[in-house]
Scaffold this active site. Structure first.
Site, PDB file in Angstrom:
ATOM      1  N   GLY A  69      15.685  45.425  30.602  1.00  0.00           N
ATOM      2  CA  GLY A  69      16.461  44.358  29.992  1.00  0.00           C
ATOM      3  C   GLY A  69      17.535  43.852  30.940  1.00  0.00           C
ATOM      4  O   GLY A  69      17.873  44.494  31.942  1.00  0.00           O
ATOM      5  N   CYS A  70      18.082  42.699  30.616  1.00  0.00           N
ATOM      6  CA  CYS A  70      19.042  42.053  31.524  1.00  0.00           C
ATOM      7  C   CYS A  70      20.377  42.807  31.564  1.00  0.00           C
ATOM      8  O   CYS A  70      20.840  43.199  32.636  1.00  0.00           O
ATOM      9  CB  CYS A  70      19.230  40.594  31.152  1.00  0.00           C
ATOM     10  N   PHE A  71      21.014  42.998  30.398  1.00  0.00           N
ATOM     11  CA  PHE A  71      22.241  43.801  30.383  1.00  0.00           C
ATOM     12  C   PHE A  71      21.966  45.191  30.970  1.00  0.00           C
ATOM     13  O   PHE A  71      22.770  45.737  31.738  1.00  0.00           O
ATOM     14  CB  PHE A  71      22.760  43.982  28.949  1.00  0.00           C
ATOM     15  N   ALA A  72      20.817  45.756  30.612  1.00  0.00           N
ATOM     16  CA  ALA A  72      20.479  47.106  31.070  1.00  0.00           C
ATOM     17  C   ALA A  72      20.409  47.173  32.586  1.00  0.00           C
ATOM     18  O   ALA A  72      20.842  48.159  33.199  1.00  0.00           O
ATOM     19  CB  ALA A  72      19.160  47.554  30.448  1.00  0.00           C
ATOM     20  N   THR A  73      19.885  46.130  33.209  1.00  0.00           N
ATOM     21  CA  THR A  73      19.802  46.121  34.668  1.00  0.00           C
ATOM     22  C   THR A  73      21.197  46.091  35.289  1.00  0.00           C
ATOM     23  O   THR A  73      21.518  46.894  36.182  1.00  0.00           O
ATOM     24  CB  THR A  73      18.982  44.897  35.139  1.00  0.00           C
TER      25      THR A  73
END
Lengths: 322, 322, 322, 322
Positions: A132-136
């Site tokens: 995921g974007c936030f996760a990255t």
């Protein structure tokens, strides 16, 4: 040439993926599948491609045998439903941008596709679950500490552009509302926390501390700007050394000693990391483009690794600058 | 105290009207009607009013006898449907913000509510049809010339904020699309052309020249910035004199000799007019806030005139500045 | 490999030029000259290049013999001053982004670098004067009509992003002022009118009609959106045919039948043209990225032509999309 | 009528103060002092006032005897320099918007002008030191906890609009840079921390825990959006009760149970507070308009209290809405 298919072709991550692949020197797009846009011109939906392609969307799946890799740019749940209801050619590689296979569980054959964490597994993987974007942005901010077994309770604020909310108009993506506006959502409850914790524990298995995460909606279209801090007994020099060392072989994750700004990464596949030490706390700024390193760019990075290409192939994108 | 009711209370013009009336020293809001939001708190929809009112929306019409004026903030067509299907108290004044009654026609009892054109009629009117936003900006730019019987073919470009497109999310009001974007629409075909021509002809009955109008969607929420030009044999001094004279008694239409910018009028009921002469052409810049002088502010201005109040009552709004 | 030098390296067009050339497969940047930033890292000024280069600015001119092409990204007047006071190697090609040599005059050896107008001359040129940004958007909108000897009085409105005003902070580029704001400037007097008229007359020598041009400052960073109209006796089909035919061999100028929006061209070297016919007038929408097709992208396009490369080399940029 | 003078009249807080006072029913502006703009029209600098005033700036101080209150909208340090070098009439009230007198120290006669903390002292004060913008948003978020002696280590992120950086153009307020951009600055070191801690300790004298504060630059002009959290053993209901009780008599600080967004407070003097409880942590969202409750609006609030007016007089501003 790698032959690629795309499922869920009308959304934002698919648009970005097509915009990358159309100029990728080693890829040919064989089909772009979309139920809602079957037979429409791709440029009528992804209009930034005007003059670059005459492809049309298809609602047929007759070319699964003609491709080497299948990208899922599907809504969450749809990849699993698709795989449960279709049989795919044995040799077909899959890169899934949805959340469906990010969590490790019995029988989940997908490798979590964060090259800075799982490069070797990705190189030999058949199925990739793209982060995921936030996760990255958040993982890249803390992996060196977790790898050093020294991550403590984590304080995270991250502000995201509107493209993270997708192509479908809604009240929180309505221009009159969102322009010049800021708001918080899913405070301490964002769904990406699970994959963040999973990756931290992969490196620092004893990690059980809270991850306090406040996500914010920003009034811009692209990018994630995350600021994090945690107790840390390294000096700032040691911290920089730890981060630089961890990311030595990561072509897109760049550690800088200059206080950065979000637009440095917009329209690139980079993650830029910046550190400050204040008393006992290490502050980390981490920035990505949510549609690139946070989605379609990282998907292509994973594809490059799977097929033995140079990791940066087709991803040396000109930053927007302004 | 003037007692007011509002039909169509959930939209942007209704929100702006309530935000004005709540501080108007001579008005009490009796009810705000909304089918879709019946019984909801007004502040849950128009959240800028937080702490200012405990009113709720109603879907009842039982208080029509308790009000002096009824505002219609309805979608186009809905005012006429309402009036055709309800009988209203004889003495009730109506101010309609929709397009339904702007065009003069047999049996249309509405006065066109542009005070700079029809001040006297408005003061004695029972029913007011409030002008459109583009129509207000463009008419105020040319009425002095029309009054001088010297308006020729007119060239108009005008760029509008997103609030002109209303509260309902759509592809052209989707933040990811509209942010940093510009587009043209209804080129030479905008529906406000009819009321513009009608007003010009009211003053200059022989006017038959083209009005070439290119409307643009801007990447901001509030305001209309119009640039116009026409052949004109006045000197710049004569033109300024003509405009200043025409607007002597107009408290909100201000003629300036300094090249202006849109934010001077945002969050005010002003129209600012600026002139330049180049060879044989007179260039006119005209700017309004589309929700105020272009809609709800002008509606209150009309109400003030009808009820014999000072024209500016409740409308001396602090400009946003930034 | 083409060896390139850049004079005036700290500004926006230089930044964009470096961001393009750094990924251009046939170019090596030998030096970037800047008096004000001598010895600073290029990434400290053009921070979107972080991780892509270790080049520093120089204030030395000792490598003029080591380059094949010299780009001038200088303030207006500075190119001429430089050339008057330095002697350059005989074989060195020059591409000047300033206004200094755009007007034809006795002894001006520069070719006006608009490939859609002067492709053949450019291919054989030694010195190129790169067109202005507004001038590019407006010329591309009307060259087919001029070539058809049928251009009449021209009405132009064009709105530009803030990067057109350069890197130096000023009151009209101050964020608090410009955000959500629109203003007009140099009405009917913009300095690009001269080169526009010169190019029109190159094709339609009898053209003497007015070009009425209202430039606007927009509240976005990149792009020019121009709307134009003129009397035209072609049908819309004939007009499309005329434009498509004229631009058949132009890889970056694309004629579309879908009403476009500015972000289609942002971060690309494209010009997108759209036509509508209303009564006797042809309306033309023309859009470019002011830093690319309007400046550095077109400069590279000219370089490609001079050195016999494919015109699109290094310029197949991923559009921003959002 | 209260007669007011303003020192430092050309900046943003002065502009906002004039825009408020011009419509304040109990105030007359006697002079606006500015060295740099002496004799210029005020509307030429604060152009949103067009049509509202014919005042000019003065560089004279001959009317100090004619005023009741003097506002300092000066750069930090300049108020103290002014007071050290001028003798003022005995009865003159002073409201200083600079940082010069915010810290209590031997011989500092100024009362810290946060009505929610020091209402009684303000009502009887002669000299007021107006709080900083970040300081206002953060203090209002935690005063009820401090008053309850239960504030612990505090985690704060707050994002501010560009007007907080003032009228002078700079690289971080350059539109091309700031548009769509986010950056952090003065991480853990912001100068407002001192006054925040001072106020907390006024209520909870034993407070010695860290205040971890990450300030961010946002890409909008007005507003501060702060998210905070701290360990807290109250239930969410108890927390809401504590906050509502503390702010019962505060007309501008509003506690809401709906997740808010920044534009609710833009162009108002409100502070909106929202709470969530997650495990052992209380999350607080606090929002103000930095130019109003964070500066000039609060200055007028203080003036109202000093002169015995209703606290809200002249401050019932229409929110921007959009």
């Amino acid at each position: 040439m790698i032959k690629a298919g795309i499922i869920g072709g009308a959304g934002y991550t698919a648009g970005e993926l097509i915009r990358i692949l159309i100029n990728h020197p080693e890829v040919e797009i064989i089909f772009v599948h979309s139920e809602s846009n079957a037979d429409n011109n791709i440029v009528d939906v992804h209009s930034g491609l005007l003059g670059e392609t005459s492809l049309t969307f298809t609602n047929q799946l007759d070319k699964l045998d003609a491709i080497d890799v299948l990208f899922f740019c599907t809504a969450h749940g749809d990849t699993q439903r698709f795989l449960d209801s279709h049989s795919l050619p044995e040799s077909l590689k899959i890169i899934d941008l949805s959340t469906d296979y990010r969590q490790k569980r019995e029988g989940n054959p997908f490798v979590y596709g964060l090259p800075e964490l799982n490069r070797n597994e990705i190189c030999h993987a058949k199925y990739i679950s793209n982060p995921g974007c936030f996760a990255t942005a958040i993982q890249l901010a803390v992996l060196p500490l977790a790898n050093h077994h020294s991550l403590h309770e984590l304080h995270v604020h991250a502000i995201t552009g509107s493209t993270g909310a997708g192509v479908k108009p809604s009240s929180t993506t309505h221009f009159s509302w969102r322009n010049d506006n800021i708001s918080a959502y899913k405070i301490f409850n964002h769904q990406h926390l699970a994959e963040i914790r999973q990756s931290i524990c992969q490196l620092q298995s004893a990690f059980e501390a809270p991850i306090n995460f406040v996500p914010l909606r920003g009034d811009f279209a692209r990018g994630i700007f995350a600021t994090l801090y945690t107790e840390c007994n390294l000096t700032i020099e040691e911290a920089y050394s730890l981060y630089s060392s961890y990311y030595t072989d990561a072509p897109f994750t760049i550690v800088t000693k200059h206080n950065p700004d979000l637009k440095q990464v917009v329209n690139t596949n980079k993650c830029v990391i910046y550190l400050e030490k204040h008393d006992t706390k290490l502050v980390i700024v981490s920035m990505i483009d949510n549609l690139l390193k946070g989605a379609s760019g990282q998907a292509v990075e994973n594809m490059n690794l799977i097929f033995g290409l140079k990791q940066t192939t087709g991803l040396q994108l000109k930053s927007i600058g302004f």
